[in-house]
Write an enzyme that holds these catalytic residues in place. Structure first.
Site, PDB file in Angstrom:
ATOM      1  N   TYR A 152      -0.445 -22.495 -39.131  1.00  0.00           N
ATOM      2  CA  TYR A 152      -1.375 -21.373 -39.281  1.00  0.00           C
ATOM      3  C   TYR A 152      -2.366 -21.743 -40.388  1.00  0.00           C
ATOM      4  O   TYR A 152      -1.968 -22.109 -41.485  1.00  0.00           O
ATOM      5  CB  TYR A 152      -0.593 -20.101 -39.660  1.00  0.00           C
ATOM      6  CG  TYR A 152      -1.413 -18.839 -39.642  1.00  0.00           C
ATOM      7  CD1 TYR A 152      -1.578 -18.114 -38.462  1.00  0.00           C
ATOM      8  CD2 TYR A 152      -2.023 -18.358 -40.809  1.00  0.00           C
ATOM      9  CE1 TYR A 152      -2.333 -16.953 -38.440  1.00  0.00           C
ATOM     10  CE2 TYR A 152      -2.773 -17.196 -40.786  1.00  0.00           C
ATOM     11  CZ  TYR A 152      -2.928 -16.498 -39.604  1.00  0.00           C
ATOM     12  OH  TYR A 152      -3.675 -15.351 -39.588  1.00  0.00           O
ATOM     13  N   HIS A 205      -8.980 -17.285 -37.466  1.00  0.00           N
ATOM     14  CA  HIS A 205      -8.101 -16.397 -38.242  1.00  0.00           C
ATOM     15  C   HIS A 205      -8.827 -15.758 -39.433  1.00  0.00           C
ATOM     16  O   HIS A 205      -8.229 -15.597 -40.510  1.00  0.00           O
ATOM     17  CB  HIS A 205      -6.856 -17.128 -38.737  1.00  0.00           C
ATOM     18  CG  HIS A 205      -5.953 -17.639 -37.651  1.00  0.00           C
ATOM     19  ND1 HIS A 205      -5.425 -16.831 -36.667  1.00  0.00           N
ATOM     20  CD2 HIS A 205      -5.491 -18.889 -37.376  1.00  0.00           C
ATOM     21  CE1 HIS A 205      -4.664 -17.557 -35.864  1.00  0.00           C
ATOM     22  NE2 HIS A 205      -4.696 -18.809 -36.258  1.00  0.00           N
ATOM     23  N   GLU A 229     -13.070 -17.470 -32.051  1.00  0.00           N
ATOM     24  CA  GLU A 229     -12.390 -16.193 -32.292  1.00  0.00           C
ATOM     25  C   GLU A 229     -12.224 -15.921 -33.781  1.00  0.00           C
ATOM     26  O   GLU A 229     -11.909 -16.841 -34.544  1.00  0.00           O
ATOM     27  CB  GLU A 229     -11.022 -16.265 -31.609  1.00  0.00           C
ATOM     28  CG  GLU A 229     -10.127 -15.074 -31.868  1.00  0.00           C
ATOM     29  CD  GLU A 229      -8.731 -15.275 -31.294  1.00  0.00           C
ATOM     30  OE1 GLU A 229      -8.580 -16.089 -30.351  1.00  0.00           O
ATOM     31  OE2 GLU A 229      -7.800 -14.641 -31.803  1.00  0.00           O
TER      32      GLU A 229
HETATM   33 MG    MG Z   1      -7.031 -14.070 -33.638  1.00  0.00          MG
END
Ligand code: MG
Length: 399
Positions: A152, A205, A229
């Site tokens: 992440y 993110h 995104e």
């Molecule tokens: Mg997302």
């Protein structure tokens, strides 16, 4: 027909899921979902509190009951409250479909398409590994694939702390410089290896400033992304003008939005191309359908959020709505029919079908899902949190 009982079911077969079962006095019932990762206990309490207002009401009055639950509190809105309303509203639509003896998509306008295009999550720790992972998704039939590198935070994740106690996450530490250096190289490699045809997308993110996001969107232009995104934290809608002006890379945002009011300014200025809401976090099918109607004249399409923390009932609600609306784009896809979700299937029944890159809502009346409360009771809630991200000097991340 009157609502006789509302049951809130919090269960952890693989991870926490929150379901609501609304039972009418004639025995008909509906199942909804309001899972809100890391905040499930708060949503359960809110749904339980709202439940008393529903007893004795006509369950078919989905619009009026939405307005009742939304406006009753005075302290309306917010993710916890809207997920509780999402659970109630999706259960009411399930019940309405069963009463009408039709799948929910029929009540929303009928089929606008044969199947719902989906995207899967490819990943790896090097561009070569990510390319192999994308290929494995293509071999399974996916036509649209998200490509992420590293943990992440991608290459921006410079180190991680271990978990201090069970259930409590350790922090990971993000720096934009290595991330910004690596992502364009990743997509250069993917296009070289995989050609220009496969649809690729990437999730930032929310980890960049407006200028960094604009720079990245511009660098990625040659690799023709399906969309970029969460390039920015969505609170700063003005910042999308900066990214928009800099590049033609399509933009998607909205997975933490909870209402039409979060979306409307981005729609009015056509600052995005895809909206990533989903019914269970915006107060249900009732509100999600209105949001997609508002998006239509702005030529904005749906790309509903569908990570593993949106369970199979929430997924079914997303599929029914996106089968019916005209301005559908793509659905993020977790295959609950895959190995690893056996316990979840034991309590919820057969998840929606997926074949060759497309997903299909059930043809059964309602949403087509069910819940076995005895099975659910075997798996009590487990405390869980969302990831903690800091900068390398220890500052909490995001702007
Ligand atoms: Mg997302």
């Amino acid at each position: 027909m009157k609502i006789a009982e509302v049951r809130v079911i919090l269960t952890c077969p693989t991870r926490n899921y929150l379901f609501v079962k609304i039972v009418a006095d004639n025995g008909l019932y509906g199942v909804g979902e309001g899972t809100l990762s890391g905040s499930e206990l708060a949503v359960a309490t809110a749904a339980q509190h709202a439940a008393e207002l529903l007893i004795g009401q006509d369950p078919l009055k989905t619009e009026d009951l939405w307005q009742l639950i939304y406006n009753w509190s005075y302290w309306r809105g917010g993710p916890v409250f809207m997920a509780a309303l999402g659970a109630i509203d999706t259960a009411l639509w399930d019940l309405k479909g069963k009463a009408a003896n039709m799948p929910v998509y029929q009540l929303l306008g009928g089929k606008s398409r044969d199947g719902v295009l989906t995207y899967g999550h490819a990943g790896g720790s090097s561009p070569e590994q990510v390319a192999d992972s994308v290929r494995s998704f293509q071999e399974r039939g996916y036509r649209v694939i998200r490509a992420q590198m590293g943990p992440y935070g991608g290459s921006g994740n410079v180190r991680s702390d271990p978990s201090p106690r069970p259930g409590v996450p350790g922090a990971s530490y993000f720096e934009p410089a290595p991330y910004l250096a690596e992502v364009p190289k990743l997509f250069e490699h993917l296009r070289k290896e995989l050609g220009g045809e496969v649809e690729l997308l990437h999730d930032v993110h929310e980890q960049l400033t407006p200028i960094q996001a604009a720079w990245l969107a511009k660098q990625l232009e040659p690799y023709r992304l399906f969309f970029l995104e969460d390039a920015l934290p969505p609170e700063h809608y003005e910042s999308f003008r900066v990214v928009r002006a800099a590049s033609t890379t399509p933009l998607a945002i909205g997975e933490i939005f909870t209402s039409k009011w979060d979306c409307i300014r981005l729609f009015q200025e056509q600052l995005i191309d895809y909206i990533r809401i989903k019914p269970i976090h915006v107060g249900g099918i009732t509100e999600a359908r209105k949001i997609m109607t508002l998006a239509e004249p702005a030529q904005i399409r749906s790309a509903f959020h569908g990570a593993a923390d949106i369970g199979p009932v929430g997924q079914a609600a997303s599929l029914h709505l996106q089968t019916a609306i005209h301005n559908f784009g793509v659905q993020e896809w977790i295959d609950f029919n895959a190995p690893g979700h056996e316990k979840l299937r034991d309590l919820i029944g057969e998840p929606c079908a997926w074949r060759d890159g497309y997903a299909y809502p059930h043809e059964k009346p309602g949403l087509g899902m069910d819940i076995d409360e005895n099975e659910a009771a075997k798996y009590p809630y487990k405390r869980a949190y969302m990831p903690i991200v800091r900068r390398s000097d220890g500052t909490m991340h995001r702007y």
